[in-house]
Enzyme design. Structure first.
Site, mmCIF file in Angstrom:
data_model
loop_
_atom_site.group_PDB
_atom_site.id
_atom_site.type_symbol
_atom_site.label_atom_id
_atom_site.label_comp_id
_atom_site.label_asym_id
_atom_site.label_seq_id
_atom_site.Cartn_x
_atom_site.Cartn_y
_atom_site.Cartn_z
ATOM 1 N N ASP A 4 0.806 -1.223 0.000
ATOM 2 C CA ASP A 4 0.000 0.000 0.000
ATOM 3 C C ASP A 4 0.840 1.274 0.000
ATOM 4 O OD1 ASP A 4 0.910 0.223 2.614
ATOM 5 O OD2 ASP A 4 -1.017 -0.267 3.537
ATOM 6 N N ARG A 62 12.296 13.734 2.532
ATOM 7 C CA ARG A 62 13.743 13.561 2.464
ATOM 8 C C ARG A 62 14.333 14.419 1.354
ATOM 9 N NH1 ARG A 62 14.689 9.757 5.676
ATOM 10 N NH2 ARG A 62 16.881 9.821 5.171
ATOM 11 N N ASP A 139 16.998 -0.140 -7.860
ATOM 12 C CA ASP A 139 16.200 1.068 -7.646
ATOM 13 C C ASP A 139 16.537 1.764 -6.340
ATOM 14 O OD1 ASP A 139 14.691 1.972 -9.702
ATOM 15 O OD2 ASP A 139 12.766 1.313 -8.912
ATOM 16 N N ASN A 140 17.283 1.094 -5.473
ATOM 17 C CA ASN A 140 17.678 1.692 -4.207
ATOM 18 C C ASN A 140 19.171 2.015 -4.155
ATOM 19 O OD1 ASN A 140 15.127 1.714 -3.038
ATOM 20 N ND2 ASN A 140 15.334 -0.364 -2.238
#
Length: 252
Positions: A4, A62, A139-140
């Site tokens: 979610d 952030r 992706d990180n």
């Protein structure tokens, strides 16, 4: 949680505190600017024991110099959007890699070399403080080699190379002892994404650069642990001593 995309207050506070700790430990990271509590209720099984409870949702804002990741280039290469990939890569180099001249025909090669060495440095810094990222996918992984994502991270309470902070990582792919290997895997994905933009000579050189990743990592890892132990100068037994002490820590 069915993906979610929501966070609860307790995990958001934890994320805020960790990124500040990482910053003051001298580890490249994004910074938490604010934490806002949401009016939405979020249902979570905190201890994964079937006891689902309603919690307060929250949002952490952030900031980082850039949010471009290895995956940002990987997805364009995968879809064959090479013109857009080249434009994006040139923008990233111009904005964030000022030491690389834009008229340099080897600029993509130099970019790759920098990302390889800085990624090795970042993961060595993680290991020096016992930080396990938890989800080290492409992706990180920042192209600027900063810690941009704080999801299921964790710090080891005691040395354990099999420590996994992510309860959903059943295969232990991202265990702390595998972070350097995963870094190499992700950099190889970056190389595959860059290859359509490189000529045959540059491809060969890029492969050689990637082969040097392990040496970069080992050198920085050793340097950091020698500093922690107060070891001065160079001694052929330094690596043995570091490995021995880590093994002792594991047995304690």
């Amino acid at each position: 949680r069915n993906g979610d995309g929501r966070a609860v207050l307790r995990s958001s506070v934890r994320e805020y505190l960790c990124s500040e700790a990482m910053y003051y430990l001298g580890i490249p990271t994004s910074r938490a600017v604010s934490l806002v509590v949401s009016d939405d209720d979020v249902w979570r099984d905190q201890f994964y024991n079937g006891n689902i409870k309603k919690e307060r949702g929250a949002i952490v804002l952030r900031l980082a110099k850039s949010w471009f990741r290895i995956g940002s280039l990987e997805i364009l290469a995968h879809s064959g959007e090479l013109h857009l990939q080249r434009r994006l890569l040139d923008f990233i180099i111009q904005e964030h890699f000022p030491s690389i001249a834009m008229n340099n025909s080897n600029r993509y090669l130099e970019f790759f070399s920098t990302v390889v060495s800085e990624t090795a440095n970042l993961i060595a810094l993680w290991m020096a403080v016992g930080f396990a990222h938890g989800v080290c996918n492409t992706d990180n992984f920042s192209l600027l080699s900063i810690t941009i994502d704080y999801g299921p991270f964790g710090f080891m309470d005691s040395y354990d190379p099999n420590f996994v902070p992510n309860t959903s990582d059943d295969e232990r792919r991202y265990k702390i002892g595998n972070q350097a290997n995963v870094g190499l895997f992700n950099l190889n994905k970056l190389l595959q994404a860059l290859k359509p933009l490189l000529d045959p000579r540059q491809k060969q050189l890029a492969s050689q650069i990637l082969e040097g990743y392990g040496e970069h990592y080992h050198s920085r890892f050793t340097e950091l642990f020698k500093a922690k132990l107060g070891l001065l100068g160079e001694n052929e037994d330094d690596n043995y001593l570091i490995a021995f002490l880590l093994k002792v820590s594991l047995l304690c």
